[in-house]
Design an enzyme around this catalytic site. Structure first.
Site, PDB file in Angstrom:
ATOM      1  N   LYS A   1      -9.695   1.626  -1.922  1.00  0.00           N
ATOM      2  CA  LYS A   1      -9.866   1.104  -0.560  1.00  0.00           C
ATOM      3  C   LYS A   1     -11.234   1.456   0.014  1.00  0.00           C
ATOM      4  CE  LYS A   1      -7.257   1.222   3.815  1.00  0.00           C
ATOM      5  NZ  LYS A   1      -6.091   1.870   4.473  1.00  0.00           N
TER       6      LYS A   1
ATOM      7  N   GLU B   1       0.849  -1.187   0.000  1.00  0.00           N
ATOM      8  CA  GLU B   1       0.000   0.000   0.000  1.00  0.00           C
ATOM      9  C   GLU B   1       0.891   1.246   0.000  1.00  0.00           C
ATOM     10  OE1 GLU B   1      -3.519   1.823   2.900  1.00  0.00           O
ATOM     11  OE2 GLU B   1      -1.911   0.634   3.790  1.00  0.00           O
TER      12      GLU B   1
ATOM     13  N   CYS C   1      -5.011  -3.224   3.022  1.00  0.00           N
ATOM     14  CA  CYS C   1      -4.679  -2.971   4.426  1.00  0.00           C
ATOM     15  C   CYS C   1      -5.860  -3.133   5.384  1.00  0.00           C
ATOM     16  CB  CYS C   1      -4.053  -1.590   4.554  1.00  0.00           C
ATOM     17  SG  CYS C   1      -3.144  -1.338   6.122  1.00  0.00           S
TER      18      CYS C   1
END
Length: 278
Positions: free
Chosen positions: A114, A41, A156
């Site tokens: 995300k 990331e 993440c």
């Protein structure tokens, strides 16, 4: 069976330096037989605060970073998954936290934004409010074919939400991706447990390329890039920080035969008639 590499770097606000480290990982991993290379990331940069992040995202450097990764994928004939920032269209001052899939011809074929943003205030620990500078995504990318099988993309903090991994499995995913920049305290407590749980509950391979070490005075990442098989076994893991020689990576042979055996041996027949579908 296909060899892959999960990189581990320590990104800073120096985008060109970060690009150099990523290209090193791609080059070295490809020479060692990797067909796909997974990068963390925010591989393009990790800023000291939201203002610097917005400035960097709108700089020419971010565009050059992506072009550099595309060129490396094309040169070394590997597929690359990499986490980057992108400016939002229009007048919004918020950014997008994205993962790109770049094929071995250097084309960006899939982009994931995300879904779950990291807002945390830990006593005696970090205070990170990703939502102050970042806009959350609102779509799942349908798993797609790659040399390692059907890939499901996440980033993440998404790893804490099994609903996403279960949905990706329902849509056909065989390999789940979690490029990350995990905080040290939560990494020590939860990183391996979460990754193994996502692998076990979906009977899927999990690949998590991680940021590691001190990025600036405000941010330190846990590292421990990890590859987990569908049985939940850790088949490769990096150390907590990059070596003095620069970025590192781990290698693993992704065998979909293992996945098929696990799914046959422990069929997951969900009672959606009782508790509903994810």
């Amino acid at each position: 069976m296909v060899w892959i590499a999960a990189g581990q770097i320590c990104s800073t606000s120096n985008i060109l330096r970060n690009l150099e480290h990523c290209v090193q990982v791609i080059s070295k991993a490809s020479r060692n037989g990797a067909r796909c290379v997974f990068l963390p990331e925010a591989a393009d940069y990790i800023a000291r605060d939201g203002d610097q992040s917005r400035e960097l995202a709108r700089s020419e450097g971010c565009g050059e970073f992506v072009k550099g990764i595309q060129a490396a994928a094309r040169e070394h004939k590997v597929h690359v998954n990499v986490g980057v920032h992108a400016a939002t269209p229009g007048a919004s001052d918020k950014l997008l936290n994205q993962a790109l899939w770049i094929n071995d011809r250097g084309d960006i074929t899939h982009t994931y934004t995300k879904l779950h943003l990291f807002d945390v205030d830990i006593r005696d620990g970090p205070v990170i409010k990703e939502s102050k500078s970042t806009k959350a995504g609102d779509q799942i990318v349908t798993p797609f074919e790659t040399p390692v099988g059907k890939v499901g993309m996440a980033i993440c903090f998404d790893v804490r939400f099994p609903e996403l991994s279960l949905k990706l499995r329902e849509l056909g995913a065989q390999v789940l991706l979690y490029p990350s920049a995990f905080a040290v305290r939560t990494g020590q407590a939860h990183w391996e447990t979460l990754l193994r749980a996502r692998a076990i509950e979906t009977s899927s391979w999990v690949v998590a390329a991680a940021q590691a070490g001190r990025h600036n005075e405000n941010r330190v990442s846990w590292g421990h890039s990890m590859i987990v098989d569908p049985w939940g076994s850790v088949v490769a893991q990096a150390t907590d920080v990059p070596t003095d020689d620069g970025p590192t990576y781990i290698l693993a042979d992704i065998d979909l035969g293992i996945l098929e055996k696990v799914r046959e041996g422990i069929p997951l027949m969900r009672r959606t008639d009782v508790y509903g579908a994810v």
